[in-house]
Scaffold this motif. Sequence first.
Motif, PDB file in Angstrom:
ATOM      1  N   VAL A   1      55.703  14.166  27.836  1.00  0.00           N
ATOM      2  CA  VAL A   1      54.970  14.612  26.652  1.00  0.00           C
ATOM      3  C   VAL A   1      55.937  14.752  25.480  1.00  0.00           C
ATOM      4  N   ILE A   2      55.515  14.259  24.327  1.00  0.00           N
ATOM      5  CA  ILE A   2      56.355  14.311  23.138  1.00  0.00           C
ATOM      6  C   ILE A   2      55.524  14.846  21.979  1.00  0.00           C
ATOM      7  N   SER A   3      55.993  15.932  21.383  1.00  0.00           N
ATOM      8  CA  SER A   3      55.246  16.563  20.297  1.00  0.00           C
ATOM      9  C   SER A   3      55.752  16.145  18.927  1.00  0.00           C
ATOM     10  N   ALA A   4      56.888  15.445  18.866  1.00  0.00           N
ATOM     11  CA  ALA A   4      57.406  14.899  17.610  1.00  0.00           C
ATOM     12  C   ALA A   4      57.095  13.406  17.596  1.00  0.00           C
ATOM     13  N   SER A   5      56.188  12.986  16.734  1.00  0.00           N
ATOM     14  CA  SER A   5      55.711  11.605  16.794  1.00  0.00           C
ATOM     15  C   SER A   5      56.813  10.589  16.494  1.00  0.00           C
ATOM     16  N   GLY A   6      57.816  10.984  15.702  1.00  0.00           N
ATOM     17  CA  GLY A   6      58.928  10.075  15.453  1.00  0.00           C
ATOM     18  C   GLY A   6      59.689   9.767  16.728  1.00  0.00           C
ATOM     19  N   CYS A   7      59.915  10.810  17.536  1.00  0.00           N
ATOM     20  CA  CYS A   7      60.569  10.607  18.833  1.00  0.00           C
ATOM     21  C   CYS A   7      59.662   9.822  19.772  1.00  0.00           C
ATOM     22  N   GLY A   8      58.377  10.107  19.701  1.00  0.00           N
ATOM     23  CA  GLY A   8      57.430   9.420  20.578  1.00  0.00           C
ATOM     24  C   GLY A   8      57.414   7.930  20.359  1.00  0.00           C
ATOM     25  N   SER A   9      57.464   7.500  19.100  1.00  0.00           N
ATOM     26  CA  SER A   9      57.451   6.066  18.829  1.00  0.00           C
ATOM     27  C   SER A   9      58.707   5.404  19.366  1.00  0.00           C
ATOM     28  N   MET A  10      59.835   6.120  19.381  1.00  0.00           N
ATOM     29  CA  MET A  10      61.064   5.551  19.924  1.00  0.00           C
ATOM     30  C   MET A  10      61.028   5.506  21.449  1.00  0.00           C
ATOM     31  N   VAL A  11      60.611   6.594  22.095  1.00  0.00           N
ATOM     32  CA  VAL A  11      60.589   6.624  23.563  1.00  0.00           C
ATOM     33  C   VAL A  11      59.609   5.582  24.100  1.00  0.00           C
ATOM     34  N   LYS A  12      58.510   5.387  23.418  1.00  0.00           N
ATOM     35  CA  LYS A  12      57.562   4.360  23.835  1.00  0.00           C
ATOM     36  C   LYS A  12      58.143   2.957  23.700  1.00  0.00           C
ATOM     37  N   ASP A  13      59.246   2.849  22.975  1.00  0.00           N
ATOM     38  CA  ASP A  13      59.891   1.560  22.768  1.00  0.00           C
ATOM     39  C   ASP A  13      61.122   1.371  23.654  1.00  0.00           C
ATOM     40  N   TYR A  14      61.407   2.348  24.533  1.00  0.00           N
ATOM     41  CA  TYR A  14      62.575   2.229  25.410  1.00  0.00           C
ATOM     42  C   TYR A  14      62.521   0.932  26.226  1.00  0.00           C
ATOM     43  N   GLY A  15      61.354   0.608  26.737  1.00  0.00           N
ATOM     44  CA  GLY A  15      61.217  -0.585  27.571  1.00  0.00           C
ATOM     45  C   GLY A  15      61.642  -1.839  26.851  1.00  0.00           C
ATOM     46  N   GLU A  16      61.302  -1.934  25.567  1.00  0.00           N
ATOM     47  CA  GLU A  16      61.680  -3.091  24.765  1.00  0.00           C
ATOM     48  C   GLU A  16      63.161  -3.040  24.400  1.00  0.00           C
ATOM     49  N   LYS A  17      63.626  -1.870  23.998  1.00  0.00           N
ATOM     50  CA  LYS A  17      65.019  -1.749  23.560  1.00  0.00           C
ATOM     51  C   LYS A  17      66.004  -2.050  24.690  1.00  0.00           C
ATOM     52  N   LEU A  18      65.644  -1.695  25.917  1.00  0.00           N
ATOM     53  CA  LEU A  18      66.540  -1.877  27.058  1.00  0.00           C
ATOM     54  C   LEU A  18      66.093  -3.011  27.979  1.00  0.00           C
ATOM     55  N   SER A  19      65.279  -3.898  27.465  1.00  0.00           N
ATOM     56  CA  SER A  19      64.721  -4.971  28.305  1.00  0.00           C
ATOM     57  C   SER A  19      65.784  -5.932  28.834  1.00  0.00           C
ATOM     58  N   LYS A  20      66.919  -6.024  28.150  1.00  0.00           N
ATOM     59  CA  LYS A  20      67.983  -6.932  28.588  1.00  0.00           C
ATOM     60  C   LYS A  20      69.081  -6.221  29.367  1.00  0.00           C
ATOM     61  N   ASP A  21      68.899  -4.929  29.606  1.00  0.00           N
ATOM     62  CA  ASP A  21      69.875  -4.149  30.375  1.00  0.00           C
ATOM     63  C   ASP A  21      69.419  -4.163  31.833  1.00  0.00           C
ATOM     64  N   THR A  22      70.075  -4.935  32.661  1.00  0.00           N
ATOM     65  CA  THR A  22      69.624  -5.113  34.047  1.00  0.00           C
ATOM     66  C   THR A  22      69.600  -3.799  34.824  1.00  0.00           C
ATOM     67  N   ALA A  23      70.467  -2.858  34.479  1.00  0.00           N
ATOM     68  CA  ALA A  23      70.526  -1.592  35.210  1.00  0.00           C
ATOM     69  C   ALA A  23      69.415  -0.634  34.792  1.00  0.00           C
ATOM     70  N   TYR A  24      68.883  -0.808  33.576  1.00  0.00           N
ATOM     71  CA  TYR A  24      67.920   0.171  33.057  1.00  0.00           C
ATOM     72  C   TYR A  24      66.564  -0.419  32.683  1.00  0.00           C
TER      73      TYR A  24
END
Length: 403
Positions: free
Chosen positions: A244-267
């Motif tokens: 759960v994220i109550s700061a929408s700015g943080c929420g938009s980033m965390v929802k993008d973790y999958g894309e940001k780390l898509s080329k990191d084989t470990a993560y």
Amino acid sequence: MRTQINVKYLEHPEIEEADSILRSCVHCGFCNATCPTYQELGDERDGPRGRIYLIKQMLETGDVSEKTQTHLDRCLTCRSCETTCPSGVQYGRLAEIGRGIMEVQLERPFQQKLLRWLIRKVLPYSRRFGALLRLGQSVRPVLPGSLKAVVPIKQVKLAMPAQQHTRRMLVLAGCAQPAATPNTNIVAARVLDKLGISLFTAPEAGCCGAVSYHLSAHEEGLEFMRRNIDAWWPHIEAGVEAIVISASGCGSMVKDYGEKLSKDTAYAAKAKRVSELAKDIGEVLFKEDLSQLQLQGLGRKTAVHCPCSLQHAQQLGGLVEQLLQQAGVELTRTQNGHLCCGSAGTYSILQPEMSQQLLTNKLADLTVGNPEQIVTANVGCQMHLGSKSPVPVKHWIELLDPQ
């Protein structure tokens, strides 16, 4: 849009993505109609279409000028243009890539470099930021008006409910929020407790990574993301329902973790799962029975500010209004809800003149219906609006506090 990428960038890991985004733009200009900086300045280079051309020029010629830097720096990355664009141009992502390349290629003046370095070394670290904030709050009574306005009054911290439910959800504490507005997550925990859900933090988790990433320190931002994933993963394996994220700015980033780390084989796989679990507090409450809260005393007229990160990045515009109306809150009329308030993460620090103008505009739009209070969904917007607002500004979740 046709492109011919300069040979010096052909090996850049993100150049294919940037090229694809550039090619998707049909240069129609619809985006300029909803761009806050273009509306203020009327300069094509300070609108999305113009900035796309500037990035295209940089990637084709291999050169970047201080003028290009100035116009890209003025962009809020509010992503209002993405909501408007009929071609689905991912402008925010293109701006990230373009700024990252520009930051390496064109050295900034010393003062700019120092300020950006200080922001990255203070704001993402809750203890450091908290210490500075407490110092500011201790001398707030003697500060001049302009400085006093940007130092929020210290909140009396409420009590967290006991962990007593089988339904469990993680919550992102963040970096600025625990010190500046600690009761936001505490009230969120109290609301969910009333609904039979226990909310808890992973102590090792911290900044979502947005501060560093948006300042073009991409690898530094990715390290914050990896740290959060490591902190959350044991709890994810144990079966938490959501992050759960109550700061929408943080929420938009965390929802993008999958894309940001898509080329990191470990993560990559873990990041994708984290993004799937990430939910704005409004999304969580939308699926629950709010009648259990038995709310009373919600008669104050309220204006809702929907942050850009909620309506444009997460595409959740109207969610807060719907929840508050369901709870019986009287909402007042506002206008130009799609335009940014000027907070935009670190923008209010790095571009103070434009930020203050947008703030003035936004408060005029929010108070057109004479509200008694303003609510928002992001800590940065809350502090920014509160620095100049004629009425109290709080996080919307505080209106649902059952105690």
